[in-house]
Motif scaffolding. Structure first.
Motif, short mmCIF file in Angstrom:
data_model
loop_
_atom_site.label_atom_id
_atom_site.label_comp_id
_atom_site.label_asym_id
_atom_site.label_seq_id
_atom_site.Cartn_x
_atom_site.Cartn_y
_atom_site.Cartn_z
N TYR B 126 0.81 -1.20 0.09
CA TYR B 126 0.00 0.10 0.00
C TYR B 126 1.00 1.29 0.06
CZ TYR B 126 -3.21 3.49 1.80
OH TYR B 126 -3.62 4.73 1.84
N ARG B 130 0.82 4.08 -3.09
CA ARG B 130 0.34 5.45 -2.52
C ARG B 130 1.57 6.22 -2.98
NH1 ARG B 130 -2.12 8.24 1.83
NH2 ARG B 130 -0.42 9.76 2.68
N PHE B 133 1.69 6.48 -7.04
CA PHE B 133 0.25 7.12 -7.81
C PHE B 133 -0.50 7.98 -7.03
CE2 PHE B 133 1.40 2.57 -9.46
CZ PHE B 133 1.54 2.96 -10.71
N MET B 134 0.06 8.22 -5.87
CA MET B 134 -0.89 9.21 -5.06
C MET B 134 -0.05 10.42 -4.88
SD MET B 134 -3.78 7.71 -4.31
CE MET B 134 -4.50 6.15 -4.55
N GLU B 135 1.08 10.18 -4.03
CA GLU B 135 1.97 11.40 -3.66
C GLU B 135 2.66 11.94 -4.78
OE1 GLU B 135 1.40 12.28 -0.81
OE2 GLU B 135 0.79 10.94 0.62
N ILE B 138 0.82 14.36 -7.35
CA ILE B 138 0.59 15.58 -6.62
C ILE B 138 1.62 16.64 -6.23
CG2 ILE B 138 -0.94 16.59 -4.57
CD1 ILE B 138 -2.64 15.40 -6.31
N LEU B 164 -4.28 18.74 -7.26
CA LEU B 164 -5.30 17.89 -7.20
C LEU B 164 -6.48 17.97 -8.19
CD1 LEU B 164 -6.75 15.90 -5.07
CD2 LEU B 164 -8.10 17.53 -4.19
N TYR B 167 -4.51 16.53 -11.19
CA TYR B 167 -4.16 15.03 -11.55
C TYR B 167 -5.28 14.17 -11.00
CZ TYR B 167 -1.49 10.70 -10.07
OH TYR B 167 -1.12 9.51 -10.48
N ALA B 168 -6.08 14.43 -10.00
CA ALA B 168 -7.22 13.56 -9.96
C ALA B 168 -8.02 12.98 -10.90
CB ALA B 168 -8.13 14.19 -8.78
N PHE B 171 -6.05 10.46 -12.75
CA PHE B 171 -6.16 9.20 -12.02
C PHE B 171 -7.52 8.33 -12.17
CE2 PHE B 171 -7.04 6.95 -7.78
CZ PHE B 171 -6.05 6.26 -7.70
#
Lengths: 207, 207
Positions: B126, B130, B133-135, B138, B164, B167-168, B171
């Motif tokens: 995880y 994270r 692909f998340m942090e 952004i 956000l 990028y969101a 995603f």
DNA sequence: GTCTATACCTGGATAGAC
DNA sequence: GTCTATCCAGGTATAGAC
């Protein structure tokens, strides 16, 4: 709660944590408190347990999202007027309520995780996942925003793109904070900043 | 390609399709063209294969995203000037290139799917998911947007919220169109509409 | 480094007593 | 509807010949 319901309940938790293949019939039986063989009196196979969950949770999700204040398409016009009358504060509360429903509701959260894990294994699962977490939100919000633009509440723009801009960050934050319950406050702060910015960009009358 | 590399290669494909638990050592060995027992001369366990993939792909992802024109933090200032000089068309091409990298690059796409499937089973997985692909997206974009606001290319706003908003949707579209290669054109059209709207909202000088 | 053979275990599922 | 007992397939992993 009947044994059958208890099996569904425990299986959903285990599938959401470890996936379908990562969960054995014995794991489920242990969680329920019966022997694995007894489980076959209620379901004829492990697959049938999974399919039952998908069926039942799909309908339960629909009912719940209705119950959580998301009006249906028939009530779109009045819904738009309703949302337009909302203050920014009300709009924030509403978006938080929706976000927390998907993040923490005892059924919604586990169901979402299960589908996330299993979406690549089975095309049907993927369709359900897609329908509930990709299409539904965007479709509904696009229709809502279109009506709100028509009523002059929002600046005119493509409703689909507006819906994407509104929903995608919620979807992203859902995925990002899914496994960090201790950071719920941070998540809600980011969500709030997102909604404020969205309102700043699109609402005609700032409040 | 050595046998060891081939094992990693085939295992990644299978893990991305069927998950870790849904892939047997024999599946991997068959794909490679050796017997399952032979595989243990290269890795001491199935888990070691998985861990090696996570290790190796993580570093490969870093290198690739650099190679794909994402400058590092040191070059942020010149990068901002560079992006600011871009026409809307160039901005669209760039966002499409990034989107298609994560969607279709032979390593990135499989790696992303594998982590998506396995993220709930293991906390470490995880964290990697994270982080990448998340942090990463952004953080980088927030720094970039901050610099672009400072240089007057973008209207001043919260860089984090801008990142956000940028990028969101990427995603989201990545998740939405992941299993529908035949709808790639539709995906790119939606992406384009998103970037156009983003530019319309934030760029000082429209082109 | 690949093979065959095998040990050992766990998984899904059924039969039949209670 | 729950249990014990059992079947059989398939999984991970090791030993030892080549």
């Amino acid at each position: 709660m009947t044994t059958k319901e208890l099996i569904i309940e425990k299986a959903l938790t285990l599938f959401a944590e470890n996936g379908y293949q990562g969960t054995s019939v014995k794991n489920i039986a242990d969680a329920v408190g019966i022997k694995d063989s007894s489980l076959y009196k209620h379901f004829k196979s492990k697959k049938e347990i999974f399919d039952t969950i998908v069926q039942e949770m799909s309908t339960r999700m629909e009912q719940m999202s209705l119950g959580y204040g998301l009006p249906d398409e028939a009530g779109m016009e009045s819904a738009a007027a309703l949302y337009g009358a909302l203050t920014l504060g009300d709009l924030l509360d509403l978006s938080k309520k929706i976000f927390l429903f998907y993040l923490k509701d005892e059924f919604a959260a586990r169901f979402r995780r299960m589908l996330t894990i299993e979406q690549y294994r089975d095309r049907e699962i993927y369709e359900v996942y897609r329908q509930i977490f990709m299409e539904a939100g965007i479709t509904y919000q696009a229709a809502l925003f279109e009506e709100m633009c028509r009523q002059g509440i929002f600046r005119s723009s493509s409703p689909e793109v507006m819906a994407l801009h509104f929903y995608a960050p919620i979807f992203f934050l859902l995925n990002k904070y899914d496994q960090e319950p201790e950071k719920e406050e941070e998540a809600l702060n980011v969500l709030e900043a997102h909604v404020r910015e969205f309102a700043r960009v699109y609402r005609q009358n700032q409040d």
